[in-house]
Write an enzyme that holds these catalytic residues in place. Structure first.
Site, PDB file in Angstrom:
ATOM      1  N   GLN A 290       0.880  -1.161   0.000  1.00 26.06           N
ATOM      2  CA  GLN A 290       0.000   0.000   0.000  1.00 26.06           C
ATOM      3  C   GLN A 290       0.920   1.214   0.000  1.00 26.06           C
ATOM      4  OE1 GLN A 290      -1.552  -1.973   3.279  1.00 26.06           O
ATOM      5  NE2 GLN A 290      -3.642  -1.984   2.504  1.00 26.06           N
TER       6      GLN A 290
ATOM      7  N   HIS B 242       6.567   3.808   5.956  1.00 29.33           N
ATOM      8  CA  HIS B 242       7.744   3.106   5.449  1.00 29.33           C
ATOM      9  C   HIS B 242       7.272   2.149   4.367  1.00 29.33           C
ATOM     10  CE1 HIS B 242      10.025   4.691   8.684  1.00 29.33           C
ATOM     11  NE2 HIS B 242      10.961   3.765   8.705  1.00 29.33           N
TER      12      HIS B 242
ATOM     13  N   HIS C 260       6.801  -1.163   2.761  1.00 28.58           N
ATOM     14  CA  HIS C 260       6.817  -2.532   3.270  1.00 28.58           C
ATOM     15  C   HIS C 260       5.883  -3.390   2.432  1.00 28.58           C
ATOM     16  CE1 HIS C 260       3.491  -0.627   5.483  1.00 28.58           C
ATOM     17  NE2 HIS C 260       2.973  -1.834   5.638  1.00 28.58           N
TER      18      HIS C 260
ATOM     19  N   HIS D  99       3.504  -6.868   2.535  1.00 31.64           N
ATOM     20  CA  HIS D  99       2.861  -7.948   3.272  1.00 31.64           C
ATOM     21  C   HIS D  99       2.947  -9.184   2.377  1.00 31.64           C
ATOM     22  CE1 HIS D  99       0.781  -5.419   6.330  1.00 31.64           C
ATOM     23  NE2 HIS D  99       1.004  -4.498   5.407  1.00 31.64           N
TER      24      HIS D  99
END
Length: 148
Positions: free
Chosen positions: A77, A88, A90, A92
């Site tokens: 996202q 930050h 990232h 998933h």
């Protein structure tokens, strides 16, 4: 990245015991996965982009095998309007199995709902704890040998 037993993830401190894989530029942790200390994908250097995706590939491959899954969903996202709740970059990484959702794309609604829940619960001044420390450490300890 690691300073005195913890990693920084946005405003949060992640206990090093929750981290099960690291590279020079990325780290993988239980619950939330690889992270780099930049806000958006466009802010990544070419080296960071390669490292992030190579890390995601390696972590995903091992988690898919460990969980006897047959596929993976990688979710990013990028920005607040996209549902990003931690400033930050990232990814998933979600191991997937046949029939885990009635409609395959329902996973995106589930991810969106979890992110909304998290945003409601998130208090910048406190370390976030989706699960107990013992649960996270147990999961990280199970994953760590996959990367030796």
């Amino acid at each position: 990245m690691s300073m005195e037993g913890y990693y920084t993830f946005g405003p949060h401190k992640i206990d090093a015991k929750d981290v099960f894989y690291t590279t020079q530029l990325s780290f993988a942790m239980v619950n939330l996965r690889p992270a780099l200390p930049v806000k958006r994908v466009a802010d990544l250097t070419a080296e960071e982009t390669c490292d992030l995706w190579l890390t995601a590939q390696k972590v995903g491959t091992q988690l898919e095998s460990y969980h006897n899954a047959s596929s993976l969903t990688f979710n990013i996202q990028d920005g607040p309007e996209a549902g990003q709740t931690v400033p930050h970059v990232h990814i998933h990484i979600l191991p997937r199995k046949i029939g885990d959702f009635e409609r395959n794309d329902d996973i995106y609604e589930a991810i969106d709902e979890k992110e909304k829940e998290l945003k409601r619960k998130l208090d910048i001044e406190k370390e976030r704890k989706d699960r107990s420390s013992e649960e996270r450490i147990q999961e990280a300890n199970a994953y760590r040998p996959l990367f030796l």
